[in-house]
Scaffold this active site. Structure first.
Site, PDB file in Angstrom:
ATOM      1  CG  PHE A 144      -1.816   1.233   1.242  1.00 29.47           C
ATOM      2  CD1 PHE A 144      -2.999   1.229   0.513  1.00 29.47           C
ATOM      3  CD2 PHE A 144      -1.484   2.365   1.953  1.00 29.47           C
ATOM      4  CE1 PHE A 144      -3.830   2.347   0.514  1.00 29.47           C
ATOM      5  CE2 PHE A 144      -2.298   3.484   1.957  1.00 29.47           C
ATOM      6  CZ  PHE A 144      -3.478   3.469   1.233  1.00 29.47           C
ATOM      7  CG  ASP A 229       5.904   3.741   1.442  1.00 27.15           C
ATOM      8  OD1 ASP A 229       5.909   4.458   2.460  1.00 27.15           O
ATOM      9  OD2 ASP A 229       4.880   3.572   0.738  1.00 27.15           O
ATOM     10  CE  LYS A 258      -0.077   6.650   6.817  1.00 26.19           C
ATOM     11  NZ  LYS A 258      -1.278   7.407   6.494  1.00 26.19           N
TER      12      LYS A 258
END
Length: 407
Positions: A144, A229, A258
């Site tokens: 994802f 990532d 984030k």
């Protein structure tokens, strides 16, 4: 045809299916709803709230900057941009085998991933010498990396992919954790490998020991970039600054997001060295809000918390509490668990409802705990690093009771 909403229509688009709670106030690991009920937050904004809600140092940094300037765009400089980039490069450069000297700030994790993809292709053409238009990137099944059309084009999740084509070519999908398959997928036109060190959205899938060093070795042998990532896994979630580094290896390019914005503003970054990032020249890539002074001011406060180290130590100390707690649920309402640091995925046993994960989340909500399911039958736990051991144990006891009652 003109569509009009009726008087009772929900003005919020239905691209989410939230739990029935409306949060009005939050501090630390706790939130409060409109009726005054308190809940322990075990999701932490998918790791965006690693430092808890409204951490005083982060709120203070935001207030100071709000009183001065919030946005200049990159058409001009601002006094927070240079220090933020220097401090992030310095933090990631500590004990690094590969130099981390240069930072490209963006806003969201998805923007960081898109930047990483563009960067890898540009580097592949200019440095690796791949013929124009033929660059390929190896990615992992179950990954994802965001919701953009480029990213969902190589997603193996039908709910993310179906109905959004046609898709961008140039990606080769291999099983996550399978080093031989990854190595076999690398060809003369490959410019990079892009993976999550731990797959968060897939249910906290941790690769087998030695996998990430094997990815590093394969990239070195082929002369291509290893792009990690770390939008969810980085900045403390696993008890380490970077999950890649905790596995004993290094990437060439790190994608962060984030938690970098402290749960206050969106902030992401691509971090590498100048030899890689300098292939992007003025006018070739950018973002109106990327590197804005408000986000950079908050980001600098985040970096100070990480550099101080106590929250990383806390995550490492609490990791056994979480991991041992969920391990005991297997066979008692859970069919499998996975995890690392303050991060765990629990596959719930089938029950009366097909959406067993959602059912468990609803029951936990009634008990005063916020958790969220993924893919229907998996519960993810990613509590803020400021949670206490007693709070965590209480949450695990409640989850164990809920799961056991379903068997």
């Amino acid at each position: 045809m003109t569509l009009t909403a009726g008087p009772t229509a929900d003005p919020v688009a239905h691209n989410y299916h939230p739990l029935p709670v409306t949060v009005t106030d939050a501090h630390g690991a706790w939130v409060r709803d409109v009726e005054g009920r308190r809940y322990l937050d075990l999701l932490a904004g998918y790791s965006a709230l690693n430092f808890g809600h409204r951490h005083p140092a982060l709120v203070a940094a935001a207030h100071r900057q709000l009183d001065r300037v919030t946005l200049t765009s990159r058409a001009f400089g601002n006094e927070q941009l240079g220090p933020f980039c220097a401090e992030l490069a310095e933090l990631l450069g500590r004990d690094a085998v590969r130099p981390m000297t240069t930072v490209l700030p963006m806003n969201t994790g998805a923007e960081a991933v898109e930047t990483g993809i563009k960067l890898a292709r540009k580097w592949g053409y200019e440095v690796r010498g791949v013929p124009p238009g033929r660059a390929r990137i190896v990615v992992a099944a179950g990954s994802f990396h965001g919701r953009t059309t480029t990213v969902v084009g190589f997603s193996t999740d039908p709910s993310a992919r179906d109905g959004f084509g046609p898709f961008t070519p140039g990606f080769d999908v291999v099983p996550f954790g399978d080093a031989p398959a990854l190595r076999a997928a690398i060809g003369p036109d490959t410019v990079a490998v892009l993976i999550e060190p731990v797959q968060g959205e897939a249910g906290v899938v941790v690769p087998p020991p030695g996998y990430l060093p094997a990815v590093r070795a394969a990239c070195d042998e082929a002369g291509i970039l290893f792009v990690a990532d770390e939008v969810q896994s980085g900045l403390g979630r696993t008890g380490a600054l970077l999950a890649t580094r905790a596995a004993g290896t290094e990437a060439d390019v790190y994608l962060l997001g984030k938690a970098l914005g402290g749960g206050i503003v969106p902030l992401s970054a691509v971090v590498s060295d100048a030899a890689v990032l300098d292939v992007l020249r003025p006018g070739q890539h950018g973002s109106t809000f990327g590197g804005n002074p408000l986000a950079c001011a908050v980001g600098r406060a985040v970096l100070a918390l990480l550099a101080e180290g106590s929250l990383l130590e806390r995550a490492r100390a609490l990791a056994p509490v979480l991991q041992e707690g969920v391990a005991g649920m297997v066979g008692h309402g859970a069919v499998a668990v996975r995890g690392t640091g303050l991060w765990a995925g629990i596959d719930v046993a089938p029950g009366a409802r097909p959406d067993g994960g959602r059912e468990v989340c609803e029951q936990m909500l009634r008990r005063g705990f916020l958790v969220k399911d993924t893919h229907g039958a998996t519960i993810r736990l990613s509590p803020p690093l400021v949670i206490t051991a007693d709070e965590l144990r209480g949450a695990l006891d409640a989850l164990a009771e809920v799961l056991a009652a379903r068997t």
